[in-house]
Design a protein around this motif. Sequence first.
Motif, PDB file in Angstrom:
ATOM      1  N   GLY A 489       0.946  15.892  11.842  1.00 59.17           N
ATOM      2  CA  GLY A 489       0.566  16.717  12.968  1.00 59.17           C
ATOM      3  C   GLY A 489      -0.115  15.964  14.083  1.00 59.17           C
ATOM      4  N   SER A 490      -0.689  14.806  13.777  1.00 53.91           N
ATOM      5  CA  SER A 490      -1.420  14.047  14.793  1.00 53.91           C
ATOM      6  C   SER A 490      -1.461  12.578  14.388  1.00 53.91           C
ATOM      7  N   TYR A 491      -2.003  11.775  15.315  1.00 52.88           N
ATOM      8  CA  TYR A 491      -2.142  10.359  15.017  1.00 52.88           C
ATOM      9  C   TYR A 491      -3.057  10.156  13.807  1.00 52.88           C
ATOM     10  N   GLY A 492      -4.135  10.935  13.734  1.00 53.94           N
ATOM     11  CA  GLY A 492      -5.051  10.840  12.594  1.00 53.94           C
ATOM     12  C   GLY A 492      -4.381  11.229  11.298  1.00 53.94           C
ATOM     13  N   ALA A 493      -3.550  12.290  11.345  1.00 52.72           N
ATOM     14  CA  ALA A 493      -2.825  12.687  10.147  1.00 52.72           C
ATOM     15  C   ALA A 493      -1.856  11.609   9.709  1.00 52.72           C
ATOM     16  N   GLY A 494      -1.307  10.866  10.673  1.00 51.50           N
ATOM     17  CA  GLY A 494      -0.413   9.781  10.312  1.00 51.50           C
ATOM     18  C   GLY A 494      -1.124   8.644   9.612  1.00 51.50           C
ATOM     19  N   LEU A 495      -2.387   8.408   9.978  1.00 55.74           N
ATOM     20  CA  LEU A 495      -3.152   7.327   9.342  1.00 55.74           C
ATOM     21  C   LEU A 495      -3.894   7.789   8.096  1.00 55.74           C
ATOM     22  N   ALA A 496      -4.017   9.111   7.886  1.00 51.55           N
ATOM     23  CA  ALA A 496      -4.850   9.637   6.794  1.00 51.55           C
ATOM     24  C   ALA A 496      -4.460   9.107   5.418  1.00 51.55           C
ATOM     25  N   PRO A 497      -3.167   9.090   5.022  1.00 54.87           N
ATOM     26  CA  PRO A 497      -2.851   8.605   3.668  1.00 54.87           C
ATOM     27  C   PRO A 497      -3.366   7.195   3.423  1.00 54.87           C
ATOM     28  N   PHE A 498      -3.233   6.344   4.388  1.00 51.65           N
ATOM     29  CA  PHE A 498      -3.670   4.958   4.208  1.00 51.65           C
ATOM     30  C   PHE A 498      -5.192   4.859   4.164  1.00 51.65           C
ATOM     31  N   PHE A 499      -5.857   5.488   5.122  1.00 53.12           N
ATOM     32  CA  PHE A 499      -7.311   5.333   5.193  1.00 53.12           C
ATOM     33  C   PHE A 499      -8.035   6.121   4.099  1.00 53.12           C
ATOM     34  N   LEU A 500      -7.485   7.240   3.637  1.00 57.45           N
ATOM     35  CA  LEU A 500      -8.099   7.943   2.505  1.00 57.45           C
ATOM     36  C   LEU A 500      -8.023   7.076   1.257  1.00 57.45           C
ATOM     37  N   THR A 501      -6.863   6.468   1.021  1.00 52.73           N
ATOM     38  CA  THR A 501      -6.698   5.600  -0.154  1.00 52.73           C
ATOM     39  C   THR A 501      -7.589   4.366  -0.040  1.00 52.73           C
ATOM     40  N   LEU A 502      -7.622   3.775   1.157  1.00 60.20           N
ATOM     41  CA  LEU A 502      -8.443   2.589   1.368  1.00 60.20           C
ATOM     42  C   LEU A 502      -9.921   2.919   1.226  1.00 60.20           C
ATOM     43  N   ALA A 503     -10.350   4.070   1.777  1.00 64.62           N
ATOM     44  CA  ALA A 503     -11.754   4.479   1.679  1.00 64.62           C
ATOM     45  C   ALA A 503     -12.145   4.717   0.223  1.00 64.62           C
ATOM     46  N   LEU A 504     -11.212   5.273  -0.557  1.00 66.59           N
ATOM     47  CA  LEU A 504     -11.509   5.533  -1.963  1.00 66.59           C
ATOM     48  C   LEU A 504     -11.697   4.229  -2.727  1.00 66.59           C
ATOM     49  N   TRP A 505     -10.866   3.225  -2.464  1.00 65.07           N
ATOM     50  CA  TRP A 505     -11.031   1.916  -3.117  1.00 65.07           C
ATOM     51  C   TRP A 505     -12.363   1.281  -2.733  1.00 65.07           C
ATOM     52  N   ILE A 506     -12.678   1.327  -1.443  1.00 65.71           N
ATOM     53  CA  ILE A 506     -13.940   0.734  -0.975  1.00 65.71           C
ATOM     54  C   ILE A 506     -15.129   1.477  -1.594  1.00 65.71           C
ATOM     55  N   GLY A 507     -15.003   2.817  -1.674  1.00 68.03           N
ATOM     56  CA  GLY A 507     -16.097   3.598  -2.272  1.00 68.03           C
ATOM     57  C   GLY A 507     -16.336   3.216  -3.719  1.00 68.03           C
ATOM     58  N   VAL A 508     -15.266   3.047  -4.502  1.00 71.10           N
ATOM     59  CA  VAL A 508     -15.421   2.646  -5.905  1.00 71.10           C
ATOM     60  C   VAL A 508     -15.948   1.218  -5.988  1.00 71.10           C
ATOM     61  N   PHE A 509     -15.455   0.380  -5.059  1.00 66.17           N
ATOM     62  CA  PHE A 509     -15.932  -1.007  -5.059  1.00 66.17           C
ATOM     63  C   PHE A 509     -17.440  -1.063  -4.804  1.00 66.17           C
ATOM     64  N   MET A 510     -17.935  -0.156  -3.974  1.00 64.27           N
ATOM     65  CA  MET A 510     -19.375  -0.145  -3.702  1.00 64.27           C
ATOM     66  C   MET A 510     -20.195   0.291  -4.914  1.00 64.27           C
ATOM     67  N   LEU A 511     -19.530   1.009  -5.850  1.00 68.42           N
ATOM     68  CA  LEU A 511     -20.270   1.464  -7.028  1.00 68.42           C
ATOM     69  C   LEU A 511     -20.742   0.304  -7.898  1.00 68.42           C
ATOM     70  N   VAL A 512     -19.958  -0.762  -7.956  1.00 71.46           N
ATOM     71  CA  VAL A 512     -20.340  -1.889  -8.820  1.00 71.46           C
ATOM     72  C   VAL A 512     -21.556  -2.625  -8.260  1.00 71.46           C
TER      73      VAL A 512
END
Length: 690
Positions: A489-512
């Motif tokens: 629907g938008s430019y942000g929606a186009g980037l959402a799959p990548f940045f949600l996945t990337l943010a989730l990896w970074i978030g877990v990485f910060m847990l260690v």
Amino acid sequence: MTVLRLARSELKRMTGGLLPKLTILALALVPLLYGAVYLYANWDPYGKLNQIDAALVVEDSGAASADGTRLEAGRKVAESLVDDHVFNWKTVGSTEEADQGVSNGTYAFALKIPKDFSANLASPGSFDAANQAMLNVTTNDANNYLLSTIVDKLTTAVHTTVAKEVGEETANQLLTGFGTIHTQMLKASDGAGRLADGVARLHDGTVSLHQGTGELKSGASELYNGEVKLRDGATSLSAGAAQLSGGLTQLKDKTAALPANAQQLADGAAQVAAGNAALNTAMQSIPGQLAAANQAAQQAAAQGQRSRVVASTGHLVAAGVLTQEQADAVVADVDATPAPAAPSPAAAASAAKLQTAATQVQKLADGSAAVSAGASQLAGAAPALSDAVAKASAGADQLASGSATLAAGQQNAMDGAGKLVQGAQKLDDGAAQLETGAATASDGAGTLAGELAQGAGKVPNPDDAQKDSLSKVMADPVAVSKVSQAKAGSYGAGLAPFFLTLALWIGVFMLVQAMRPVTQRALASNAPAWKIAAGGWLPFLAVSAVQASLLTLVVDVGLGLDPAHPVLMWFLMLAAAMAFSAIIQGVVALLGSPGKLVVLILLVLQLVSSGGTFPWQTTPEPLHVVHQILPMGYVVSGMRHLIYGADLAIILPTMLGLVGYTLLGLAMSTAAVRKNKYWTLKTLKPEIAV
């Protein structure tokens, strides 16, 4: 010791005070800071382009279009851009000012419409002077790199729109031209029909011409033969004229003394006439004299006067009228005859002879008078005759010269007649060829008329509605029908799959950074290694699940992502959190502090190989292997299908793959527990503390 007890023990440790609780909360919000905030900042940048200042320079002076109307394409383009308000257009007076503004950052870029824009758009109407219309764009990557790409799309859209409008007009004119051609071909067909009729008549004329040239050839031959005879006659004439000239010359020489001789003749004739006249007078007096002589004789006889008779006859002898013998006879008669009373027969006979002689003398006198008159006329005409002979001689000379010239001319005429015969032969041959060619031309003209009629039927003759429809198709022959099976629907929606996945990896990485992959207490227990590994992983799973849930909630509700399958998207986020946490926990548990570097390297590799922005197939070949091995690419693909509403067939394999990555992480964690069950000096005093 059970898995859950180990996990609960680690969670209790982590939440035993306010600061640990805040730490866990901060770690749970890390994906939001990276994923949600970034997506928020870039959710709809294309919708905010109207906040960017752009310079617009319109120098177009317009032009006359093919139909005579005024074309102001530059002004129309500028008005369209301003009305669309894609950018915050600022009208600038000159190209130099616009370029300076782009250089110092006043304007993000500059669009310049040159002076000959409309003229070049109208130029295709003239085949020998067609030029492309230019739109000049000035960009500066120092202002923004991606802005150049956006501007390229804008100018391409402007180009397409203008080209379509101009193409429609040009195509309309072309189709109108086809109609004109159709009409003119019909006229040409009619003209060709008339031409065929004319050529047929021409063929008939060539037949007559051929006949005439045949007759001309025959006549030329006869003329040549006549010219030969005429040449021969002219030659003879020349020779005769030469002879005539010579004879007249001699005549002129012979008659040169004619006037003088004629004058002498006239004079002599006059003298003869005078003598004859005197003789005639004397003769007229002779009868009287004879009568007197007779009377005298009678008297002499009577009186004896013989002497008077002698005297009279003497005069006659002297005059030549009587001969001396006649005179003596007269005297003898007088002497012998006595004087009668009447004239004697002899005297009567002499008188009769004298009368006859007088008559002849009278005729002689008349003749000599006539001769004298003729001689006088001859003397008068002799000079004119001499002049005429001289002139005749001169004319004969001219006739001789002219006849010679005539003979030469007749030779030339004969040569010309020969050439005329040859020319007539060629003309006759040409007439024969012309007759044949005319027959062929007649057939060709008929064929031309028929073919033109057929061709006119094949040339399109569209009406106004057809021209309007066809011109649109010709101006824009390819229409793209887009069927979007799944659309962001938008430019942000186009980037959402990548940045949600990337943010989730970074978030877990910060847990260690704050959580221990495996606790020392658990390692000191006699619990199985897999339980210790699972107990160490579950706290990571719990916090990462919270991260995934918060991130999904904020993006869906706060940013308005509106995924097609929100629940399945959440489950996929949880599965990704499960797999990421297991892998990161297992790597760090197995490798210790160096494992964090490995996790960071894995993050970088997945950034460039997961296909989050450009398709992963566009990356270098070695990264294709990385894409196939690491999990982030699969999560990005699955998220796209769930957010945009594409085919869900890949979701189950993706879920199963994430379970596999989870098991791999747990296996590495189990290996780490087994490894760390045996303490060494390095364990008590590690080189790098975890």
